[in-house]
Design a protein around this motif. Structure first.
Motif, PDB file in Angstrom:
ATOM      1  N   VAL A  15     -11.616   1.199  40.320  1.00  0.00           N
ATOM      2  CA  VAL A  15     -11.963   2.421  40.482  1.00  0.00           C
ATOM      3  C   VAL A  15     -11.845   3.132  39.088  1.00  0.00           C
ATOM      4  O   VAL A  15     -12.661   3.974  38.652  1.00  0.00           O
ATOM      5  CB  VAL A  15     -10.906   3.155  41.410  1.00  0.00           C
ATOM      6  CG1 VAL A  15     -10.811   4.714  41.329  1.00  0.00           C
ATOM      7  CG2 VAL A  15     -11.187   2.665  42.976  1.00  0.00           C
ATOM      8  N   LEU A  16     -10.640   2.522  38.190  1.00  0.00           N
ATOM      9  CA  LEU A  16     -10.555   3.150  36.926  1.00  0.00           C
ATOM     10  C   LEU A  16     -11.693   2.855  35.798  1.00  0.00           C
ATOM     11  O   LEU A  16     -12.235   3.446  35.153  1.00  0.00           O
ATOM     12  CB  LEU A  16      -9.375   2.698  36.456  1.00  0.00           C
ATOM     13  CG  LEU A  16      -7.873   3.099  37.110  1.00  0.00           C
ATOM     14  CD1 LEU A  16      -6.687   2.429  36.663  1.00  0.00           C
ATOM     15  CD2 LEU A  16      -8.090   4.654  36.800  1.00  0.00           C
ATOM     16  N   GLN A  17     -12.133   1.628  36.170  1.00  0.00           N
ATOM     17  CA  GLN A  17     -13.388   1.359  35.310  1.00  0.00           C
ATOM     18  C   GLN A  17     -14.752   2.130  35.657  1.00  0.00           C
ATOM     19  O   GLN A  17     -15.279   2.397  34.836  1.00  0.00           O
ATOM     20  CB  GLN A  17     -13.694  -0.197  35.558  1.00  0.00           C
ATOM     21  CG  GLN A  17     -14.741  -0.848  34.689  1.00  0.00           C
ATOM     22  CD  GLN A  17     -15.138  -2.257  34.960  1.00  0.00           C
ATOM     23  OE1 GLN A  17     -14.740  -2.775  35.876  1.00  0.00           O
ATOM     24  NE2 GLN A  17     -15.775  -2.908  34.034  1.00  0.00           N
ATOM     25  N   LEU A  18     -15.004   2.405  37.121  1.00  0.00           N
ATOM     26  CA  LEU A  18     -16.045   3.134  37.458  1.00  0.00           C
ATOM     27  C   LEU A  18     -16.165   4.774  37.037  1.00  0.00           C
ATOM     28  O   LEU A  18     -16.753   4.931  36.650  1.00  0.00           O
ATOM     29  CB  LEU A  18     -16.352   3.024  39.001  1.00  0.00           C
ATOM     30  CG  LEU A  18     -16.781   1.581  39.648  1.00  0.00           C
ATOM     31  CD1 LEU A  18     -16.711   1.695  41.022  1.00  0.00           C
ATOM     32  CD2 LEU A  18     -18.183   1.326  38.986  1.00  0.00           C
ATOM     33  N   PHE A  23     -17.850   8.864  32.542  1.00  0.00           N
ATOM     34  CA  PHE A  23     -17.671  10.072  31.617  1.00  0.00           C
ATOM     35  C   PHE A  23     -18.172   9.991  30.080  1.00  0.00           C
ATOM     36  O   PHE A  23     -17.851  10.708  29.316  1.00  0.00           O
ATOM     37  CB  PHE A  23     -16.145  10.464  31.747  1.00  0.00           C
ATOM     38  CG  PHE A  23     -15.626  11.004  32.841  1.00  0.00           C
ATOM     39  CD1 PHE A  23     -16.022  12.036  33.452  1.00  0.00           C
ATOM     40  CD2 PHE A  23     -14.588  10.332  33.552  1.00  0.00           C
ATOM     41  CE1 PHE A  23     -15.632  12.372  34.606  1.00  0.00           C
ATOM     42  CE2 PHE A  23     -14.019  10.512  34.705  1.00  0.00           C
ATOM     43  CZ  PHE A  23     -14.434  11.819  35.349  1.00  0.00           C
ATOM     44  N   ASN A  24     -19.177   9.423  29.982  1.00  0.00           N
ATOM     45  CA  ASN A  24     -19.891   9.059  28.720  1.00  0.00           C
ATOM     46  C   ASN A  24     -21.020   9.861  28.212  1.00  0.00           C
ATOM     47  O   ASN A  24     -21.680   9.965  27.305  1.00  0.00           O
ATOM     48  CB  ASN A  24     -20.062   7.473  28.523  1.00  0.00           C
ATOM     49  CG  ASN A  24     -18.816   6.593  28.537  1.00  0.00           C
ATOM     50  OD1 ASN A  24     -17.961   7.272  28.035  1.00  0.00           O
ATOM     51  ND2 ASN A  24     -19.071   5.476  28.669  1.00  0.00           N
ATOM     52  N   GLU A  34     -25.094  11.730  25.158  1.00  0.00           N
ATOM     53  CA  GLU A  34     -23.691  11.502  24.736  1.00  0.00           C
ATOM     54  C   GLU A  34     -22.952  12.799  24.349  1.00  0.00           C
ATOM     55  O   GLU A  34     -23.520  13.880  24.189  1.00  0.00           O
ATOM     56  CB  GLU A  34     -23.446  10.729  23.553  1.00  0.00           C
ATOM     57  CG  GLU A  34     -24.024   9.198  23.457  1.00  0.00           C
ATOM     58  CD  GLU A  34     -23.639   8.393  22.561  1.00  0.00           C
ATOM     59  OE1 GLU A  34     -22.689   8.918  21.710  1.00  0.00           O
ATOM     60  OE2 GLU A  34     -24.274   7.402  22.216  1.00  0.00           O
ATOM     61  N   ILE A  35     -21.573  12.774  25.147  1.00  0.00           N
ATOM     62  CA  ILE A  35     -20.606  13.887  24.963  1.00  0.00           C
ATOM     63  C   ILE A  35     -20.567  14.329  23.346  1.00  0.00           C
ATOM     64  O   ILE A  35     -20.197  13.466  22.569  1.00  0.00           O
ATOM     65  CB  ILE A  35     -19.600  13.659  25.528  1.00  0.00           C
ATOM     66  CG1 ILE A  35     -19.661  13.435  26.983  1.00  0.00           C
ATOM     67  CG2 ILE A  35     -18.387  14.447  25.152  1.00  0.00           C
ATOM     68  CD1 ILE A  35     -18.306  12.907  27.775  1.00  0.00           C
ATOM     69  N   GLY A  39     -17.153  17.807  27.284  1.00  0.00           N
ATOM     70  CA  GLY A  39     -17.978  17.266  28.143  1.00  0.00           C
ATOM     71  C   GLY A  39     -19.410  17.488  28.278  1.00  0.00           C
ATOM     72  O   GLY A  39     -20.015  17.040  28.964  1.00  0.00           O
ATOM     73  N   TYR A  40     -19.836  18.551  27.063  1.00  0.00           N
ATOM     74  CA  TYR A  40     -21.397  18.610  26.965  1.00  0.00           C
ATOM     75  C   TYR A  40     -21.749  17.876  25.739  1.00  0.00           C
ATOM     76  O   TYR A  40     -21.208  17.664  24.987  1.00  0.00           O
ATOM     77  CB  TYR A  40     -21.452  19.972  26.881  1.00  0.00           C
ATOM     78  CG  TYR A  40     -21.237  20.960  27.917  1.00  0.00           C
ATOM     79  CD1 TYR A  40     -22.136  21.148  28.899  1.00  0.00           C
ATOM     80  CD2 TYR A  40     -20.150  21.803  27.962  1.00  0.00           C
ATOM     81  CE1 TYR A  40     -21.825  21.848  30.304  1.00  0.00           C
ATOM     82  CE2 TYR A  40     -19.613  22.660  29.188  1.00  0.00           C
ATOM     83  CZ  TYR A  40     -20.519  22.752  30.148  1.00  0.00           C
ATOM     84  OH  TYR A  40     -20.223  23.315  31.205  1.00  0.00           O
ATOM     85  N   CYS A  41     -23.157  17.387  25.980  1.00  0.00           N
ATOM     86  CA  CYS A  41     -24.048  17.168  24.674  1.00  0.00           C
ATOM     87  C   CYS A  41     -23.972  18.411  23.582  1.00  0.00           C
ATOM     88  O   CYS A  41     -23.812  19.567  23.917  1.00  0.00           O
ATOM     89  CB  CYS A  41     -25.251  16.509  24.898  1.00  0.00           C
ATOM     90  SG  CYS A  41     -26.338  17.945  25.654  1.00  0.00           S
TER      91      CYS A  41
END
Length: 59
Positions: A15-18, A23-24, A34-35, A39-41
């Protein structure tokens, strides 16, 4: 007992890996860039900052 602990830790790790992988990219719908910040590009960050700036001026 050991199987239960191992299974729980394995499930938690998955779950942590997913969630870490999701969030990339930009949080704007349909954008895969990419961020940059918050959280925005880069494009959507400045677009959102401009909208917030205009809302502050109007109000």
């Amino acid at each position: 007992m050991k199987k239960r602990v191992f299974t729980t830790l394995l499930a938690l790790g998955m779950v942590l890996q997913l969630t870490a992988c999701s969030f990339n990219t930009c949080k704007e719908s349909g954008c895969d860039d990419e961020i940059y910040e918050e959280g925005y590009c880069k494009y959507h960050y400045y677009l959102n900052a401009g909208n917030e700036f205009l809302k502050d001026i109007i109000n």
